[in-house]
Design a protein around this motif. Structure first.
Motif, PDB file in Angstrom:
ATOM      1  N   THR A  43      30.509  39.314  38.656  1.00 57.18           N
ATOM      2  CA  THR A  43      29.731  38.257  38.020  1.00 57.18           C
ATOM      3  C   THR A  43      30.695  37.170  37.556  1.00 57.18           C
ATOM      4  O   THR A  43      31.918  37.335  37.600  1.00 57.18           O
ATOM      5  CB  THR A  43      28.963  38.783  36.789  1.00 57.18           C
ATOM      6  OG1 THR A  43      29.925  39.248  35.823  1.00 57.18           O
ATOM      7  CG2 THR A  43      28.029  39.931  37.169  1.00 57.18           C
ATOM      8  N   ARG A  44      30.154  36.052  37.065  1.00 57.39           N
ATOM      9  CA  ARG A  44      31.033  34.991  36.558  1.00 57.39           C
ATOM     10  C   ARG A  44      31.834  35.485  35.362  1.00 57.39           C
ATOM     11  O   ARG A  44      33.038  35.210  35.251  1.00 57.39           O
ATOM     12  CB  ARG A  44      30.201  33.767  36.188  1.00 57.39           C
ATOM     13  CG  ARG A  44      29.581  33.066  37.394  1.00 57.39           C
ATOM     14  CD  ARG A  44      28.668  31.930  36.975  1.00 57.39           C
ATOM     15  NE  ARG A  44      29.401  30.874  36.266  1.00 57.39           N
ATOM     16  CZ  ARG A  44      28.827  29.800  35.735  1.00 57.39           C
ATOM     17  NH1 ARG A  44      27.504  29.655  35.800  1.00 57.39           N
ATOM     18  NH2 ARG A  44      29.536  28.882  35.119  1.00 57.39           N
ATOM     19  N   LEU A  45      31.164  36.194  34.456  1.00 57.52           N
ATOM     20  CA  LEU A  45      31.888  36.775  33.328  1.00 57.52           C
ATOM     21  C   LEU A  45      32.908  37.790  33.824  1.00 57.52           C
ATOM     22  O   LEU A  45      34.052  37.824  33.367  1.00 57.52           O
ATOM     23  CB  LEU A  45      30.903  37.440  32.357  1.00 57.52           C
ATOM     24  CG  LEU A  45      31.521  38.224  31.192  1.00 57.52           C
ATOM     25  CD1 LEU A  45      32.337  37.284  30.302  1.00 57.52           C
ATOM     26  CD2 LEU A  45      30.433  38.924  30.392  1.00 57.52           C
ATOM     27  N   GLY A  46      32.493  38.612  34.784  1.00 60.25           N
ATOM     28  CA  GLY A  46      33.388  39.623  35.322  1.00 60.25           C
ATOM     29  C   GLY A  46      34.616  39.041  35.990  1.00 60.25           C
ATOM     30  O   GLY A  46      35.705  39.624  35.935  1.00 60.25           O
ATOM     31  N   ALA A  47      34.459  37.887  36.626  1.00 60.91           N
ATOM     32  CA  ALA A  47      35.597  37.240  37.264  1.00 60.91           C
ATOM     33  C   ALA A  47      36.654  36.852  36.238  1.00 60.91           C
ATOM     34  O   ALA A  47      37.864  36.968  36.490  1.00 60.91           O
ATOM     35  CB  ALA A  47      35.140  36.022  38.047  1.00 60.91           C
ATOM     36  N   GLU A  48      36.202  36.412  35.071  1.00 64.00           N
ATOM     37  CA  GLU A  48      37.149  36.076  34.009  1.00 64.00           C
ATOM     38  C   GLU A  48      37.819  37.336  33.460  1.00 64.00           C
ATOM     39  O   GLU A  48      39.020  37.338  33.171  1.00 64.00           O
ATOM     40  CB  GLU A  48      36.437  35.320  32.882  1.00 64.00           C
ATOM     41  CG  GLU A  48      36.097  33.889  33.232  1.00 64.00           C
ATOM     42  CD  GLU A  48      37.347  33.090  33.552  1.00 64.00           C
ATOM     43  OE1 GLU A  48      38.272  33.041  32.704  1.00 64.00           O
ATOM     44  OE2 GLU A  48      37.427  32.525  34.668  1.00 64.00           O
ATOM     45  N   ILE A  49      37.033  38.404  33.299  1.00 60.55           N
ATOM     46  CA  ILE A  49      37.611  39.664  32.826  1.00 60.55           C
ATOM     47  C   ILE A  49      38.621  40.186  33.839  1.00 60.55           C
ATOM     48  O   ILE A  49      39.704  40.672  33.474  1.00 60.55           O
ATOM     49  CB  ILE A  49      36.503  40.695  32.559  1.00 60.55           C
ATOM     50  CG1 ILE A  49      35.638  40.253  31.378  1.00 60.55           C
ATOM     51  CG2 ILE A  49      37.095  42.077  32.283  1.00 60.55           C
ATOM     52  CD1 ILE A  49      34.419  41.110  31.133  1.00 60.55           C
ATOM     53  N   ARG A  50      38.293  40.077  35.130  1.00 63.19           N
ATOM     54  CA  ARG A  50      39.213  40.520  36.174  1.00 63.19           C
ATOM     55  C   ARG A  50      40.536  39.734  36.112  1.00 63.19           C
ATOM     56  O   ARG A  50      41.620  40.313  36.210  1.00 63.19           O
ATOM     57  CB  ARG A  50      38.565  40.340  37.553  1.00 63.19           C
ATOM     58  CG  ARG A  50      39.440  40.814  38.709  1.00 63.19           C
ATOM     59  CD  ARG A  50      38.787  40.525  40.058  1.00 63.19           C
ATOM     60  NE  ARG A  50      39.586  41.047  41.145  1.00 63.19           N
ATOM     61  CZ  ARG A  50      39.504  42.278  41.640  1.00 63.19           C
ATOM     62  NH1 ARG A  50      38.631  43.126  41.132  1.00 63.19           N
ATOM     63  NH2 ARG A  50      40.287  42.676  42.616  1.00 63.19           N
ATOM     64  N   ARG A  51      40.406  38.427  35.930  1.00 61.19           N
ATOM     65  CA  ARG A  51      41.617  37.604  35.854  1.00 61.19           C
ATOM     66  C   ARG A  51      42.488  38.028  34.682  1.00 61.19           C
ATOM     67  O   ARG A  51      43.716  38.165  34.818  1.00 61.19           O
ATOM     68  CB  ARG A  51      41.225  36.130  35.712  1.00 61.19           C
ATOM     69  CG  ARG A  51      42.409  35.179  35.683  1.00 61.19           C
ATOM     70  CD  ARG A  51      41.975  33.758  35.383  1.00 61.19           C
ATOM     71  NE  ARG A  51      41.366  33.632  34.070  1.00 61.19           N
ATOM     72  CZ  ARG A  51      42.066  33.550  32.938  1.00 61.19           C
ATOM     73  NH1 ARG A  51      43.399  33.591  32.968  1.00 61.19           N
ATOM     74  NH2 ARG A  51      41.445  33.425  31.785  1.00 61.19           N
ATOM     75  N   LEU A  52      41.870  38.276  33.545  1.00 59.40           N
ATOM     76  CA  LEU A  52      42.628  38.684  32.371  1.00 59.40           C
ATOM     77  C   LEU A  52      43.283  40.048  32.579  1.00 59.40           C
ATOM     78  O   LEU A  52      44.461  40.238  32.270  1.00 59.40           O
ATOM     79  CB  LEU A  52      41.709  38.735  31.149  1.00 59.40           C
ATOM     80  CG  LEU A  52      41.211  37.399  30.608  1.00 59.40           C
ATOM     81  CD1 LEU A  52      40.139  37.632  29.561  1.00 59.40           C
ATOM     82  CD2 LEU A  52      42.365  36.595  30.027  1.00 59.40           C
ATOM     83  N   LEU A  53      42.520  40.998  33.102  1.00 56.05           N
ATOM     84  CA  LEU A  53      43.016  42.364  33.249  1.00 56.05           C
ATOM     85  C   LEU A  53      44.104  42.491  34.300  1.00 56.05           C
ATOM     86  O   LEU A  53      45.092  43.210  34.100  1.00 56.05           O
ATOM     87  CB  LEU A  53      41.859  43.306  33.606  1.00 56.05           C
ATOM     88  CG  LEU A  53      40.937  43.715  32.461  1.00 56.05           C
ATOM     89  CD1 LEU A  53      39.710  44.418  33.014  1.00 56.05           C
ATOM     90  CD2 LEU A  53      41.671  44.624  31.477  1.00 56.05           C
ATOM     91  N   LEU A  54      43.926  41.829  35.431  1.00 53.10           N
ATOM     92  CA  LEU A  54      44.814  42.057  36.563  1.00 53.10           C
ATOM     93  C   LEU A  54      45.861  40.976  36.753  1.00 53.10           C
ATOM     94  O   LEU A  54      46.926  41.243  37.326  1.00 53.10           O
ATOM     95  CB  LEU A  54      43.985  42.202  37.846  1.00 53.10           C
ATOM     96  CG  LEU A  54      42.959  43.334  37.842  1.00 53.10           C
ATOM     97  CD1 LEU A  54      42.240  43.393  39.189  1.00 53.10           C
ATOM     98  CD2 LEU A  54      43.599  44.681  37.519  1.00 53.10           C
ATOM     99  N   HIS A  55      45.565  39.763  36.297  1.00 53.89           N
ATOM    100  CA  HIS A  55      46.475  38.653  36.589  1.00 53.89           C
ATOM    101  C   HIS A  55      46.832  37.832  35.353  1.00 53.89           C
ATOM    102  O   HIS A  55      47.391  36.743  35.488  1.00 53.89           O
ATOM    103  CB  HIS A  55      45.846  37.731  37.648  1.00 53.89           C
ATOM    104  CG  HIS A  55      45.395  38.458  38.879  1.00 53.89           C
ATOM    105  ND1 HIS A  55      46.269  38.997  39.787  1.00 53.89           N
ATOM    106  CD2 HIS A  55      44.144  38.772  39.335  1.00 53.89           C
ATOM    107  CE1 HIS A  55      45.603  39.592  40.763  1.00 53.89           C
ATOM    108  NE2 HIS A  55      44.313  39.472  40.506  1.00 53.89           N
ATOM    109  N   GLY A  56      46.524  38.345  34.178  1.00 56.05           N
ATOM    110  CA  GLY A  56      46.744  37.569  32.960  1.00 56.05           C
ATOM    111  C   GLY A  56      48.198  37.322  32.643  1.00 56.05           C
ATOM    112  O   GLY A  56      48.560  36.289  32.075  1.00 56.05           O
ATOM    113  N   GLY A  57      49.067  38.265  32.996  1.00 51.52           N
ATOM    114  CA  GLY A  57      50.495  38.107  32.794  1.00 51.52           C
ATOM    115  C   GLY A  57      50.858  37.811  31.347  1.00 51.52           C
ATOM    116  O   GLY A  57      50.334  38.417  30.410  1.00 51.52           O
ATOM    117  N   GLU A  58      51.762  36.849  31.167  1.00 55.11           N
ATOM    118  CA  GLU A  58      52.240  36.520  29.831  1.00 55.11           C
ATOM    119  C   GLU A  58      51.132  35.946  28.953  1.00 55.11           C
ATOM    120  O   GLU A  58      51.214  36.017  27.717  1.00 55.11           O
ATOM    121  CB  GLU A  58      53.401  35.528  29.920  1.00 55.11           C
ATOM    122  CG  GLU A  58      54.649  36.121  30.583  1.00 55.11           C
ATOM    123  CD  GLU A  58      55.793  35.118  30.631  1.00 55.11           C
ATOM    124  OE1 GLU A  58      55.587  33.968  30.182  1.00 55.11           O
ATOM    125  OE2 GLU A  58      56.874  35.494  31.124  1.00 55.11           O
TER     126      GLU A  58
END
Length: 210
Positions: A43-58
């Motif tokens: 979902t759109r919300l899930g895409a943001e959560i995915r970015r934070l969890l997997l690619h959030g980095g520093e």
């Protein structure tokens, strides 16, 4: 609900996306509505959560295992409510890359959280929705690592230690052993076409319910 819910599980690099694509194409040629989706990020919300969890980095820093588990549960709640349940209610076949079993294996076995706690918050988030079939593509962590390297780049979970990925694999196998009626366990080293044939053989009888 009149649809069918099928999930694909396994370590990173097991070939879940390939098998989801092949299964979805086979179902569509037979006239079924197919909803292909994934967790996290469906979902759109899930895409943001995915970015934070997997690619959030520093930008995110070190994520506490409990915070990680809760973020996956938040993604799941939104995803089930907005994508999965509506599709099942209209009679579609949902083919999903990862679901609750991934949380049990990654955050439970991998992060060494209590599996019962992870299961409880995941089932609360999903309101108890269970798939009719879960395909586990079992892959040796070393084989999976070489596959990930060949495609280039790793996310935060893919870059975890070998011990972590071995624990995740064992977690998946224990889940499958405990629920053999729901699981189809396949050796992910087999050619994609052979795996697809095995998946179709297990899925075909479920279609009579539609």
């Amino acid at each position: 609900m009149s649809g069918i819910f099928i999930t694909l599980e396994g370590g990173d690099g097991a070939g879940k996306s390939t098998q989801a694509e092949l299964l979805g194409a086979w179902l569509e040629t037979r006239g079924y509505e197919v909803v292909r989706t994934r967790e996290p990020g469906g979902t759109r919300l899930g895409a943001e959560i995915r970015r934070l969890l997997l690619h959030g980095g520093e930008d995110v820093g070190d994520v506490d295992p409990r915070a990680e588990a809760l973020l996956y549960a938040a993604d799941r709640a939104q995803h089930v409510a907005k994508v999965v349940r509506p599709a099942l209610e209209r009679g579609a076949v949902v083919v999903q890359d990862r679901y609750i079993d991934s949380s049990l294996a990654y955050q439970g076995a991998g992060r060494v959280l209590e599996v019962s706690d992870v299961r409880r918050i995941s089932e609360w988030a999903s309101e108890g929705l269970r798939p009719q079939l879960t395909v586990l593509l079992d892959v040796d962590p070393e084989v999976a690592a070489s596959r990930r390297e060949s495609r280039g780049g790793t996310d935060r979970l893919e870059g975890e230690t070998d011990d972590f990925h071995r624990a995740v694999r064992q977690g998946f196998l224990e889940l499958a052993e405990a629920d053999p009626d729901r699981y189809l366990v396949l050796d992910a080293d087999q050619p994609a076409e052979e795996l697809n044939e095995a998946v179709i053989a297990r899925v075909a009888p479920l279609l009579s319910a539609l």
